[in-house]
Design a protein around this motif. Structure first.
Motif, mmCIF file in Angstrom:
data_model
loop_
_atom_site.group_PDB
_atom_site.id
_atom_site.type_symbol
_atom_site.label_atom_id
_atom_site.label_comp_id
_atom_site.label_asym_id
_atom_site.label_seq_id
_atom_site.Cartn_x
_atom_site.Cartn_y
_atom_site.Cartn_z
ATOM 1 N N ASN A 106 -34.460 5.914 49.377
ATOM 2 C CA ASN A 106 -34.831 4.501 49.273
ATOM 3 C C ASN A 106 -33.598 3.644 49.050
ATOM 4 O O ASN A 106 -32.583 4.097 48.510
ATOM 5 C CB ASN A 106 -35.842 4.297 48.146
ATOM 6 N N MET A 107 -33.685 2.420 49.494
ATOM 7 C CA MET A 107 -32.549 1.499 49.485
ATOM 8 C C MET A 107 -31.965 1.305 48.088
ATOM 9 O O MET A 107 -30.750 1.328 47.905
ATOM 10 C CB MET A 107 -33.005 0.151 50.069
ATOM 11 N N LYS A 108 -32.806 1.115 47.110
ATOM 12 C CA LYS A 108 -32.315 0.784 45.767
ATOM 13 C C LYS A 108 -31.416 1.885 45.211
ATOM 14 O O LYS A 108 -30.307 1.611 44.739
ATOM 15 C CB LYS A 108 -33.508 0.562 44.824
ATOM 16 N N GLU A 109 -31.871 3.119 45.286
ATOM 17 C CA GLU A 109 -31.086 4.224 44.737
ATOM 18 C C GLU A 109 -29.850 4.521 45.577
ATOM 19 O O GLU A 109 -28.801 4.884 45.040
ATOM 20 C CB GLU A 109 -31.975 5.477 44.596
ATOM 21 N N LEU A 110 -29.952 4.349 46.873
ATOM 22 C CA LEU A 110 -28.782 4.546 47.728
ATOM 23 C C LEU A 110 -27.696 3.527 47.399
ATOM 24 O O LEU A 110 -26.507 3.867 47.314
ATOM 25 C CB LEU A 110 -29.175 4.446 49.208
ATOM 26 N N LEU A 111 -28.086 2.273 47.200
ATOM 27 C CA LEU A 111 -27.102 1.227 46.906
ATOM 28 C C LEU A 111 -26.417 1.448 45.557
ATOM 29 O O LEU A 111 -25.314 0.949 45.336
ATOM 30 C CB LEU A 111 -27.774 -0.155 46.924
ATOM 31 N N ASP A 112 -27.070 2.180 44.676
ATOM 32 C CA ASP A 112 -26.462 2.479 43.378
ATOM 33 C C ASP A 112 -25.319 3.484 43.492
ATOM 34 O O ASP A 112 -24.502 3.609 42.581
ATOM 35 C CB ASP A 112 -27.514 3.043 42.412
ATOM 36 N N LEU A 113 -25.263 4.229 44.604
ATOM 37 C CA LEU A 113 -24.213 5.236 44.763
ATOM 38 C C LEU A 113 -22.892 4.556 45.101
ATOM 39 O O LEU A 113 -22.859 3.599 45.873
ATOM 40 C CB LEU A 113 -24.600 6.212 45.885
ATOM 41 N N PRO A 114 -21.789 5.035 44.538
ATOM 42 C CA PRO A 114 -20.485 4.431 44.818
ATOM 43 C C PRO A 114 -20.079 4.639 46.277
ATOM 44 O O PRO A 114 -20.277 5.717 46.825
ATOM 45 C CB PRO A 114 -19.534 5.184 43.877
ATOM 46 N N GLY A 115 -19.554 3.600 46.897
ATOM 47 C CA GLY A 115 -19.140 3.681 48.289
ATOM 48 C C GLY A 115 -20.264 3.464 49.272
ATOM 49 O O GLY A 115 -20.052 3.535 50.477
ATOM 50 N N VAL A 116 -21.455 3.211 48.764
ATOM 51 C CA VAL A 116 -22.606 2.986 49.637
ATOM 52 C C VAL A 116 -23.026 1.522 49.550
ATOM 53 O O VAL A 116 -23.485 1.069 48.508
ATOM 54 C CB VAL A 116 -23.803 3.885 49.258
#
Length: 207
Positions: A106-116
């Motif tokens: 999901n977008m929210k958790e992916l955006l929390d990753l560094p470099g993403v």
DNA sequence: AAAACGGGGGC
DNA sequence: GCCCCAGTTTT
């Protein structure tokens, strides 16, 4: 012809020239890492760096535990290698620690990753998970405006407009086909309009 | 809003 | 030799 009909006809012509590439067998982790390596980087260098990395460290645990200097050397062809090597290991460790080794879908958790950022997250969603998303990189942004499909200054505006215009079943192939088109014909500078198969379908005047 | 990160290719 | 590029983070 409305914009949806226009884009359908455009893609019909482009698909006669380019074949859609499915990266890394849609393994979400490999899609994620390859996409990070692809940031501001051409295909050949991205492919080389990705192959180097997964040839030596084939899964998330081996990547996370490798010496950072080794990761840097392997991904060197992709450029920004200090940053990318650190991000790749950081992302891998976070996914192991917080998501039990499974890339979030999901977008929210992916955006929390560094470099993403938004583009990388959308690539993972649509390429790895077949979820409806449109990754807008500089090619997609530039070309959508040249075609006259959108009139936008920011990639996120382009994404929203394209979602209204492009039929959903075309989203998964949109990014890849436009990148190939953008690299070969509809280049950032000096587009090869004389060789373009989209005569009559594009609003861009090569003058 | 702008800088910084980088090697590789085009011209 | 100079300019540009499949973004994201930091200042």
């Amino acid at each position: 012809m409305d914009k949806t009909e226009q884009v359908i006809e455009i893609f019909k012509r482009l698909k006669e020239i380019y074949t859609i590439r499915i990266f890394e067998g849609k393994d979400p982790y490999k899609v994620l890492i390859r996409t990070i390596l692809s940031q501001r980087t051409r295909d050949e260098n991205t492919d080389q760096a990705t192959a180097n990395l997964f040839n030596k460290y084939p899964d998330i645990n081996s990547v996370a535990n490798a010496p950072v200097e080794d990761i840097e050397e392997l991904v060197h062809p992709a450029g920004f290698y200090h940053v990318k090597a650190a991000r790749i290991q950081e992302v891998s460790q976070i996914i192991i620690d917080e998501y039990d080794g499974v890339v979030p879908d999901n977008m929210k958790e992916l955006l929390d990753l560094p470099g993403v950022g938004r583009k990388t997250a959308n690539c993972v969603l649509v390429f790895a998970f077949c979820k409806p998303a449109i990754p807008v990189d500089t090619h997609v942004h530039r070309i959508s405006n040249r075609w006259g499909l959108v009139d936008t200054s920011k990639p996120e505006q382009t994404e929203l407009e394209l979602m209204k215009i492009v039929p959903k079943d075309m989203w998964i192939e949109l990014n890849d086909i436009m990148v190939q088109f953008g690299q070969t014909i509809c280049k950032p500078t000096s587009p090869q309009c004389g060789d373009c198969p989209l005569i009559g379908l594009c609003a861009f005047d090569n003058g």
